[in-house]
Write a protein that holds these residues in place. Sequence first.
Motif, short mmCIF file in Angstrom:
data_model
loop_
_atom_site.label_atom_id
_atom_site.label_comp_id
_atom_site.label_asym_id
_atom_site.label_seq_id
_atom_site.Cartn_x
_atom_site.Cartn_y
_atom_site.Cartn_z
N ILE A 289 0.84 -1.20 0.00
CA ILE A 289 0.00 0.00 0.00
C ILE A 289 0.87 1.25 0.00
O ILE A 289 0.62 2.21 -0.73
N GLU A 290 1.92 1.22 0.85
CA GLU A 290 2.81 2.38 0.93
C GLU A 290 3.50 2.65 -0.40
O GLU A 290 3.59 3.81 -0.84
N LYS A 291 3.96 1.60 -1.04
CA LYS A 291 4.63 1.77 -2.35
C LYS A 291 3.65 2.31 -3.38
O LYS A 291 4.01 3.13 -4.23
N GLY A 292 2.41 1.84 -3.29
CA GLY A 292 1.40 2.31 -4.24
C GLY A 292 1.12 3.80 -4.05
O GLY A 292 0.97 4.54 -5.04
N ILE A 293 1.05 4.24 -2.81
CA ILE A 293 0.81 5.67 -2.52
C ILE A 293 1.97 6.52 -3.04
O ILE A 293 1.76 7.59 -3.63
N MET A 294 3.19 6.04 -2.82
CA MET A 294 4.37 6.76 -3.30
C MET A 294 4.35 6.89 -4.83
O MET A 294 4.68 7.94 -5.39
N LYS A 295 3.94 5.82 -5.48
CA LYS A 295 3.87 5.82 -6.94
C LYS A 295 2.85 6.84 -7.44
O LYS A 295 3.08 7.56 -8.41
N ILE A 296 1.70 6.90 -6.75
CA ILE A 296 0.66 7.86 -7.12
C ILE A 296 1.16 9.29 -6.92
O ILE A 296 0.94 10.18 -7.76
N MET A 300 1.52 12.37 -9.59
CA MET A 300 0.90 13.68 -9.38
C MET A 300 1.93 14.80 -9.56
O MET A 300 1.62 15.85 -10.15
N LEU A 301 3.13 14.58 -9.03
CA LEU A 301 4.19 15.58 -9.17
C LEU A 301 4.55 15.80 -10.64
O LEU A 301 4.77 16.93 -11.08
N LYS A 302 4.62 14.71 -11.39
CA LYS A 302 4.97 14.81 -12.81
C LYS A 302 3.92 15.60 -13.58
O LYS A 302 4.21 16.24 -14.59
N LYS A 303 2.67 15.53 -13.11
CA LYS A 303 1.58 16.24 -13.79
C LYS A 303 1.46 17.68 -13.29
O LYS A 303 0.55 18.41 -13.70
N GLY A 304 2.38 18.08 -12.38
CA GLY A 304 2.41 19.47 -11.93
C GLY A 304 1.42 19.82 -10.86
O GLY A 304 1.12 21.01 -10.65
N MET A 305 0.92 18.87 -10.14
CA MET A 305 -0.04 19.16 -9.07
C MET A 305 0.66 19.83 -7.89
O MET A 305 1.84 19.58 -7.63
N ASN A 306 -0.06 20.66 -7.16
CA ASN A 306 0.48 21.34 -5.99
C ASN A 306 0.78 20.33 -4.89
O ASN A 306 0.02 19.36 -4.68
N VAL A 307 1.87 20.62 -4.16
CA VAL A 307 2.26 19.74 -3.06
C VAL A 307 1.16 19.66 -2.01
O VAL A 307 0.89 18.59 -1.45
N SER A 308 0.50 20.79 -1.75
CA SER A 308 -0.57 20.81 -0.74
C SER A 308 -1.72 19.88 -1.14
O SER A 308 -2.31 19.20 -0.28
N ASP A 309 -2.03 19.86 -2.46
CA ASP A 309 -3.10 18.96 -2.93
C ASP A 309 -2.68 17.50 -2.80
O ASP A 309 -3.48 16.63 -2.42
N ILE A 310 -1.42 17.20 -3.09
CA ILE A 310 -0.91 15.83 -2.98
C ILE A 310 -0.95 15.36 -1.53
O ILE A 310 -1.29 14.22 -1.24
N ILE A 311 -0.60 16.29 -0.61
CA ILE A 311 -0.64 15.95 0.81
C ILE A 311 -2.06 15.59 1.23
O ILE A 311 -2.29 14.61 1.94
#
Length: 325
Positions: A289-296, A300-311
């Motif tokens: 599960i942890e690896k899957g979350i990291m992958k997601i 998200m970072l590659k698509k330029g999403m805000n860090v706050s949204d990813i958090i």
Amino acid sequence: DMLIVEYMIQEDLSLKLLLRICYTFSKMRIVSRVRDLKENLYMEQQKQNKKIKRYPPKMDIIFQAIFGEVGSENITKDFLEKILKRKIEKISLDKNPILRRELKDDKLGVLDIITELDGKEKCNIEMQLIDKNNIIERMLYYWSKMYTRQIKAGDDYNKLEKTIVILIADFNIKGLEEVEYHSTWKIIETNSVKKLILTDKFELDIIELLKIKGRENEKDQLLDWLIFLENPESERVTRKMEENENLKEAVEKLDRISEDEKMQRIIELREKAIRDEHAIYAKGVDDGIEKGIMKIAKSMLKKGMNVSDIIEITGLTKEEIEKLI
């Protein structure tokens, strides 16, 4: 007593004294007898008060000892008759090998109990305590090994006998939510209204123990055995022991196993192994599960999403996300 009387007559003692002495001796015997009875009663009460700690019959190693040993034929035959819903004339329990590795990287499968029914049909009974999400594939693997090992290269396929695998799971199996606690699976033709069975050579019976909860008062005789596996001290098992000699024999065998010091040590080691296996499997799930979350998060970072949204979406901390950049 007669010797005493003769002695007293010879000594010319009075009848009154004679009677008194006889009475005294009789009283002593009664007191002694009462004392013996009290001691026997006390020992019996102590025996009754010493409650046997019965280990759960569904633990695989105990299940194997109750149903898989030579000498348990009547117990296992009765159990199988209730599962398969038919009369069985005889069974054999002297063929319980371990499937060995045939190739270096081959999957090692261990069969809990192998029986032969009426001198021909092959049957495997497996008690499974841990859900590893691949149980159906494992059962098919066991079935295929049992089926194919009946003949050698060049033998006639007609020598292949019916092969049955019975899975008793201590968990609910994904995809079987809508079926009963006991389901029977065969190869059928799905386009036909009659659902024709292709062959009687294949049968897979699945029993999910968690599904019998709340059904203790139903009359299905298979439930007698399943409730025994779940709770051998239940009121139903105690009552049914009076009606079913084979169930009674199984309970008595469980008591002997539970009192055996050598078996106790083996059971304790097996309990530890099961706990460790549960922990290892749970850790594997958590890691996945942890690896899957990291992958997601990386995606998200590659698509330029805000860090706050990813958090907010992943639940990761700012520091954990920054390590991915």
